[in-house]
Every structure is written in C-alpha cells, then in structure tokens.
Design a protein around this motif. Structure first.
Motif, PDB file in Angstrom:
ATOM      1  N   PRO A  16       0.548  -1.208  -0.051  1.00 44.79           N
ATOM      2  CA  PRO A  16      -0.167  -0.119   0.042  1.00 44.79           C
ATOM      3  C   PRO A  16       0.817   1.288  -0.115  1.00 44.79           C
ATOM      4  CG  PRO A  16      -0.878  -1.712   1.404  1.00 44.79           C
ATOM      5  CD  PRO A  16       0.381  -2.082   1.194  1.00 44.79           C
ATOM      6  N   ASP A  17       1.941   1.205   0.851  1.00 46.22           N
ATOM      7  CA  ASP A  17       2.795   2.643   0.601  1.00 46.22           C
ATOM      8  C   ASP A  17       3.844   2.683  -0.455  1.00 46.22           C
ATOM      9  OD1 ASP A  17       4.358   0.518   1.732  1.00 46.22           O
ATOM     10  OD2 ASP A  17       5.097   1.446   3.431  1.00 46.22           O
ATOM     11  N   ALA A  18       3.626   1.533  -1.370  1.00 48.21           N
ATOM     12  CA  ALA A  18       4.776   1.629  -2.479  1.00 48.21           C
ATOM     13  C   ALA A  18       4.079   2.290  -3.714  1.00 48.21           C
ATOM     14  CB  ALA A  18       5.273   0.098  -2.668  1.00 48.21           C
ATOM     15  N   VAL A  19       3.126   2.966  -3.599  1.00 52.71           N
ATOM     16  CA  VAL A  19       2.197   3.562  -4.747  1.00 52.71           C
ATOM     17  C   VAL A  19       2.718   5.044  -4.456  1.00 52.71           C
ATOM     18  CG1 VAL A  19       0.885   1.829  -5.356  1.00 52.71           C
ATOM     19  CG2 VAL A  19       0.222   3.513  -3.817  1.00 52.71           C
ATOM     20  N   SER A  20       2.646   5.766  -5.783  1.00 53.00           N
ATOM     21  CA  SER A  20       3.047   7.197  -5.771  1.00 53.00           C
ATOM     22  C   SER A  20       1.682   8.025  -5.009  1.00 53.00           C
ATOM     23  CB  SER A  20       3.303   7.782  -7.203  1.00 53.00           C
ATOM     24  OG  SER A  20       2.395   7.426  -7.898  1.00 53.00           O
ATOM     25  N   TRP A  21       0.703   7.616  -4.868  1.00 58.12           N
ATOM     26  CA  TRP A  21      -0.384   8.312  -4.391  1.00 58.12           C
ATOM     27  C   TRP A  21      -0.543   8.043  -3.064  1.00 58.12           C
ATOM     28  CZ3 TRP A  21      -0.800   4.441  -8.270  1.00 58.12           C
ATOM     29  CH2 TRP A  21      -1.469   3.374  -7.827  1.00 58.12           C
ATOM     30  N   TYR A  22       0.177   7.264  -2.155  1.00 56.39           N
ATOM     31  CA  TYR A  22       0.088   6.885  -0.942  1.00 56.39           C
ATOM     32  C   TYR A  22       0.130   8.010   0.072  1.00 56.39           C
ATOM     33  CZ  TYR A  22       0.895   4.808   3.567  1.00 56.39           C
ATOM     34  OH  TYR A  22       0.676   4.621   4.865  1.00 56.39           O
ATOM     35  N   ARG A  23      -0.674   8.047   0.978  1.00 60.09           N
ATOM     36  CA  ARG A  23      -0.739   8.987   2.028  1.00 60.09           C
ATOM     37  C   ARG A  23      -1.396   8.124   3.272  1.00 60.09           C
ATOM     38  NH1 ARG A  23       1.083  13.821   2.039  1.00 60.09           N
ATOM     39  NH2 ARG A  23      -0.665  14.391   3.482  1.00 60.09           N
ATOM     40  N   ALA A  24      -0.690   7.959   4.364  1.00 58.14           N
ATOM     41  CA  ALA A  24      -1.041   7.284   5.486  1.00 58.14           C
ATOM     42  C   ALA A  24      -2.738   7.683   5.950  1.00 58.14           C
ATOM     43  CB  ALA A  24      -0.236   7.450   6.772  1.00 58.14           C
ATOM     44  N   HIS A  25      -2.852   8.970   6.047  1.00 58.01           N
ATOM     45  CA  HIS A  25      -4.359   9.544   6.386  1.00 58.01           C
ATOM     46  C   HIS A  25      -4.289  10.718   5.198  1.00 58.01           C
ATOM     47  CE1 HIS A  25      -5.044   6.580   9.290  1.00 58.01           C
ATOM     48  NE2 HIS A  25      -3.809   6.682   9.540  1.00 58.01           N
ATOM     49  N   LEU A  26      -5.335  11.010   4.880  1.00 66.59           N
ATOM     50  CA  LEU A  26      -5.708  12.251   4.232  1.00 66.59           C
ATOM     51  C   LEU A  26      -6.155  13.280   5.169  1.00 66.59           C
ATOM     52  CD1 LEU A  26      -8.030  10.426   1.370  1.00 66.59           C
ATOM     53  CD2 LEU A  26      -5.204  11.254   1.341  1.00 66.59           C
ATOM     54  N   GLU A  27      -5.792  14.415   4.721  1.00 67.02           N
ATOM     55  CA  GLU A  27      -5.917  15.775   5.664  1.00 67.02           C
ATOM     56  C   GLU A  27      -7.098  16.305   5.024  1.00 67.02           C
ATOM     57  OE1 GLU A  27      -2.558  15.612   4.331  1.00 67.02           O
ATOM     58  OE2 GLU A  27      -1.968  14.320   6.116  1.00 67.02           O
ATOM     59  N   THR A  28      -7.082  16.669   3.851  1.00 72.53           N
ATOM     60  CA  THR A  28      -8.198  17.615   3.060  1.00 72.53           C
ATOM     61  C   THR A  28      -9.475  17.086   3.095  1.00 72.53           C
ATOM     62  OG1 THR A  28      -6.496  18.775   1.695  1.00 72.53           O
ATOM     63  CG2 THR A  28      -8.714  19.037   1.083  1.00 72.53           C
TER      64      THR A  28
END
Length: 92
Positions: A16-28
């Motif tokens: 899951p964290d190996a893709v360019s769009w990964y964010r642990a948690h979204l803020e916006t």
C-alpha cells in the motif's frame, strides 16, 4: 490490458505504501466531507477507494452510511482486513 487487470496487478504486486499516491491518512478530504455532510448518517461513497484509509478515518469520525467502490477486489479485501470487524459497517 484492461482496467480491472491493470488495477489487480497494481494491488497484488505493490505494498500500500509503495504507490505514488500513498498517504497514511488524508487531511483535506475528511474535512471537506465534514463540511458537506455534517450529518453522520449522510450517504458517502468513495469511488476508486483502493486501499485508501479514507474509510477508516470516516468511521472514526462517526460516519455510518459508507460505501467503498473499486474495480480491484484485491484492494477491497486488503482494506477489509485492515478494518477488521469495522468492515462490517461498510457497503463494499
């Protein structure tokens, strides 16, 4: 390669964290959702949810009517496992 095959390949070969769009948690996104859907009973659908943690964050904020849609069954299963019993509260 069709769309479904492409995304199944992505989610079966990459963490899951190996893709360019990964964010642990979204803020916006959660903030925008709270502004648009102030009632926690509002229907919310995450289209193309993949392995995103948006559904996790919305459940933690008390939202009850959540749907996650993705072409990749692998991504859905990863997210369900991550959520554990909370996955029962989501329409997949």
């Amino acid at each position: 390669m069709d769309t479904k095959t492409h995304w199944e390949k992505v989610y079966t070969t990459k963490a899951p964290d190996a893709v360019s769009w990964y964010r642990a948690h979204l803020e916006t996104s959660p903030g925008l959702i709270e502004r648009a859907a102030d009632a926690h009973s509002a229907s919310i659908i995450d289209v193309g949810g993949g392995e995103s943690t948006l559904v996790d964050d919305l459940l933690l904020r008390g939202y009850k009517n959540l749907t996650v849609l993705d072409v990749s069954q692998t991504a859905i299963e990863v997210t369900k496992r991550r959520l554990g019993t909370a996955a029962e509260q989501v329409c997949w």
